[in-house]
Design a protein around this motif. Sequence first.
Motif, mmCIF file in Angstrom:
data_model
loop_
_atom_site.group_PDB
_atom_site.id
_atom_site.type_symbol
_atom_site.label_atom_id
_atom_site.label_comp_id
_atom_site.label_asym_id
_atom_site.label_seq_id
_atom_site.Cartn_x
_atom_site.Cartn_y
_atom_site.Cartn_z
ATOM 1 N N ASN A 29 37.904 73.611 46.603
ATOM 2 C CA ASN A 29 38.857 74.045 45.573
ATOM 3 C C ASN A 29 38.871 75.553 45.349
ATOM 4 O O ASN A 29 39.638 76.038 44.524
ATOM 5 N N SER A 30 38.035 76.300 46.060
ATOM 6 C CA SER A 30 37.913 77.724 45.737
ATOM 7 C C SER A 30 37.551 78.549 46.969
ATOM 8 O O SER A 30 36.948 78.026 47.915
ATOM 9 N N VAL A 32 36.461 80.519 50.088
ATOM 10 C CA VAL A 32 36.424 80.283 51.539
ATOM 11 C C VAL A 32 36.795 78.826 51.855
ATOM 12 O O VAL A 32 37.538 78.545 52.801
ATOM 13 N N ARG A 52 33.188 69.146 42.998
ATOM 14 C CA ARG A 52 32.554 68.655 41.759
ATOM 15 C C ARG A 52 33.579 68.606 40.634
ATOM 16 O O ARG A 52 33.481 67.799 39.740
ATOM 17 N N ARG A 53 34.602 69.496 40.676
ATOM 18 C CA ARG A 53 35.630 69.502 39.614
ATOM 19 C C ARG A 53 36.958 69.034 40.240
ATOM 20 O O ARG A 53 37.703 69.813 40.824
ATOM 21 N N ASP A 77 29.322 66.082 43.457
ATOM 22 C CA ASP A 77 28.558 67.117 42.752
ATOM 23 C C ASP A 77 27.206 67.249 43.434
ATOM 24 O O ASP A 77 26.386 66.321 43.397
ATOM 25 N N LEU A 78 26.999 68.387 44.067
ATOM 26 C CA LEU A 78 25.781 68.577 44.867
ATOM 27 C C LEU A 78 24.525 68.773 44.018
ATOM 28 O O LEU A 78 23.421 68.835 44.564
ATOM 29 N N ASN A 104 30.415 73.713 52.892
ATOM 30 C CA ASN A 104 30.816 75.050 52.471
ATOM 31 C C ASN A 104 30.369 75.425 51.063
ATOM 32 O O ASN A 104 30.142 76.598 50.767
ATOM 33 N N TYR A 187 18.086 81.875 46.669
ATOM 34 C CA TYR A 187 19.316 81.841 47.473
ATOM 35 C C TYR A 187 18.996 82.177 48.944
ATOM 36 O O TYR A 187 19.446 81.480 49.869
ATOM 37 N N LYS A 191 19.549 79.654 52.129
ATOM 38 C CA LYS A 191 20.438 80.011 53.238
ATOM 39 C C LYS A 191 19.668 80.144 54.561
ATOM 40 O O LYS A 191 20.258 80.005 55.640
ATOM 41 N N ALA A 220 33.030 87.728 50.804
ATOM 42 C CA ALA A 220 34.315 87.196 50.345
ATOM 43 C C ALA A 220 34.627 87.589 48.899
ATOM 44 O O ALA A 220 33.766 87.479 48.034
ATOM 45 N N SER A 222 35.788 86.065 46.509
ATOM 46 C CA SER A 222 36.038 84.722 45.984
ATOM 47 C C SER A 222 35.536 84.656 44.545
ATOM 48 O O SER A 222 35.331 85.687 43.904
ATOM 49 N N ASN A 223 35.296 83.442 44.063
ATOM 50 C CA ASN A 223 34.724 83.292 42.717
ATOM 51 C C ASN A 223 33.206 83.328 42.742
ATOM 52 O O ASN A 223 32.565 83.095 41.717
HETATM 53 N N1 LIG Z 1 31.381 85.179 48.616
HETATM 54 C C1 LIG Z 1 30.588 85.736 49.524
HETATM 55 O O1 LIG Z 1 30.603 86.960 49.715
HETATM 56 C C2 LIG Z 1 29.671 84.893 50.343
HETATM 57 C C3 LIG Z 1 28.799 85.541 51.235
HETATM 58 C C4 LIG Z 1 27.954 84.762 52.013
HETATM 59 C C5 LIG Z 1 27.968 83.394 51.922
HETATM 60 N N2 LIG Z 1 28.817 82.789 51.038
HETATM 61 C C6 LIG Z 1 28.810 81.317 50.963
HETATM 62 O O2 LIG Z 1 30.124 80.859 51.213
HETATM 63 C C7 LIG Z 1 30.304 79.592 50.584
HETATM 64 C C8 LIG Z 1 31.624 79.576 49.834
HETATM 65 O O3 LIG Z 1 31.525 80.450 48.734
HETATM 66 P P1 LIG Z 1 32.783 81.242 48.142
HETATM 67 O O4 LIG Z 1 32.545 82.671 48.406
HETATM 68 O O5 LIG Z 1 34.029 80.630 48.584
HETATM 69 O O6 LIG Z 1 32.527 81.022 46.576
HETATM 70 P P2 LIG Z 1 33.356 80.253 45.449
HETATM 71 O O7 LIG Z 1 34.751 80.737 45.389
HETATM 72 O O8 LIG Z 1 32.506 80.380 44.219
HETATM 73 O O9 LIG Z 1 33.346 78.748 45.944
HETATM 74 C C9 LIG Z 1 32.180 77.989 45.921
HETATM 75 C C10 LIG Z 1 32.532 76.530 45.933
HETATM 76 O O10 LIG Z 1 31.298 75.780 45.832
HETATM 77 C C11 LIG Z 1 31.476 74.814 44.813
HETATM 78 N N3 LIG Z 1 30.234 74.385 44.163
HETATM 79 C C12 LIG Z 1 29.381 75.128 43.420
HETATM 80 N N4 LIG Z 1 28.437 74.337 42.900
HETATM 81 C C13 LIG Z 1 28.703 73.065 43.329
HETATM 82 C C14 LIG Z 1 28.109 71.809 43.131
HETATM 83 N N5 LIG Z 1 27.071 71.646 42.349
HETATM 84 N N6 LIG Z 1 28.648 70.727 43.729
HETATM 85 C C15 LIG Z 1 29.750 70.839 44.506
HETATM 86 N N7 LIG Z 1 30.366 72.005 44.718
HETATM 87 C C16 LIG Z 1 29.844 73.102 44.139
HETATM 88 C C17 LIG Z 1 32.373 75.491 43.795
HETATM 89 O O11 LIG Z 1 32.903 74.544 42.895
HETATM 90 P P3 LIG Z 1 33.400 75.013 41.428
HETATM 91 O O12 LIG Z 1 34.688 75.737 41.619
HETATM 92 O O13 LIG Z 1 33.523 73.723 40.709
HETATM 93 O O14 LIG Z 1 32.313 75.908 40.887
HETATM 94 C C18 LIG Z 1 33.401 76.112 44.725
HETATM 95 O O15 LIG Z 1 34.331 75.154 45.120
HETATM 96 C C19 LIG Z 1 29.062 79.369 49.719
HETATM 97 O O16 LIG Z 1 28.181 78.503 50.395
HETATM 98 C C20 LIG Z 1 28.455 80.745 49.611
HETATM 99 O O17 LIG Z 1 27.053 80.685 49.398
HETATM 100 C C21 LIG Z 1 29.669 83.505 50.252
#
Ligand SMILES: NC(=O)c1ccc[n+]([C@@H]2O[C@H](COP(=O)([O-])OP(=O)(O)OC[C@H]3O[C@@H](n4cnc5c(N)ncnc54)[C@H](OP(=O)(O)O)[C@@H]3O)[C@@H](O)[C@H]2O)c1
Length: 320
Positions: A29-30, A32, A52-53, A77-78, A104, A187, A191, A220, A222-223
């Motif tokens: 839903n968010s 990447v 989860r949402r 919900d992880l 993801n 974290y 990872k 990213a 992202s959120n």
């Molecule tokens: N952003 C970066 O720069 C970056 C860099 C390296 C790696 N990553 C990795 O890339 C992946 C995607 O992250 P993103 O950047 O796209 O961040 P994001 O926009 O915050 O998306 C994260 C997603 O994970 C979900 N999530 C969080 N807690 C959860 C749970 N308990 N159960 C199920 N889903 C859950 C979130 O759901 P909700 O919307 O409900 O919270 C959201 O859909 C993650 O694994 C992150 O660690 C990101």
Amino acid sequence: MSHKHMIWCDQETLSKDITGKIYIVTGANSGVGLETTRQLIKQGGHVVMACRRVEAAQKETASFIDLKGSYDIIRCDLTDLQSVREFSEAFLKKYHRLDGLMCNAGMVVMESAIQYTSDGFEKTFGVNFLGHFLLTELLLDILAKTEGSRYGILSSVVHAGSPKNRYEVHLDDLNFENRKYNNFAAYGEAKTASVQYAMELGKRLKDTGVATASIHPGWARSNFGSGGNFLMRTLMAIARPFTKSISNSNWESAQTSLHVLLSEDAPKHSGAYFSQHSVLYRDAACKKGGWPMKSPNPHANNMEAAKELVTKSYQLVGLK
Ligand SMILES: NC(=O)c1ccc[n+]([C@@H]2O[C@H](COP(=O)([O-])OP(=O)(O)OC[C@H]3O[C@@H](n4cnc5c(N)ncnc54)[C@H](OP(=O)(O)O)[C@@H]3O)[C@@H](O)[C@H]2O)c1
């Protein structure tokens, strides 16, 4: 304008017709995960959004309306292993193939105090790794029986640490009972576990035709990391315009996941780590990323440690 080191999927990969193929994307839903999902649907795939949402996922699906493929949303919900079990039961009841599983979803605790999942695990390790571990193991049979299936799990540049401090998974103290809690170390360890797991799984599934990978998506916009206290949120908001030229859009950050799921080349490197470019690598040689690339963290490349992680994780999630 994109960063000069940006690594893109080729056009052939992004224009493949994947009608009839079924994918699961967690955290769809968010950020990447949403861009990965949108592209798979655009190419004709059916994506099961494991979120989860559920309402947040439903809201995003309005933008899929004109796309060729289709989607479904099933709650997952992880932080709760029972929720992971229920997701996999619901999936297996409804679907009879799985062409790609993209683990993801991810988060980092933004406060300094330790938090736990409903099963009592430190939350960062629980969500990023253990929940995905259980999900994956429950879906291995259907992945293995689907010809040419793919598996990806999101890691992060953070797992690499620095030449002086490489993250190592503390299997003997995952809940930080005998050391000071540090949210970024939690974290980094989660990872590192993801890189080890993709490598172990690649070897275990060698004869099944399932190709596995761990992924750093880039930095990213992202959120991610948007929680935390007021000061933290304000600092992040102030920093954002200044980091634009060295970070990535969500579409750019989905490229590595799409390469892993769809390209002809990725399965030739099953088990490997695939990284987008990142200025955040402390090792200069890694900054350009690579599909695939050797992790600079020797613990991440240690197969014995990976096997120990898997044995321990089976016990923790109650599988063996
Ligand atoms: N952003 C970066 O720069 C970056 C860099 C390296 C790696 N990553 C990795 O890339 C992946 C995607 O992250 P993103 O950047 O796209 O961040 P994001 O926009 O915050 O998306 C994260 C997603 O994970 C979900 N999530 C969080 N807690 C959860 C749970 N308990 N159960 C199920 N889903 C859950 C979130 O759901 P909700 O919307 O409900 O919270 C959201 O859909 C993650 O694994 C992150 O660690 C990101």
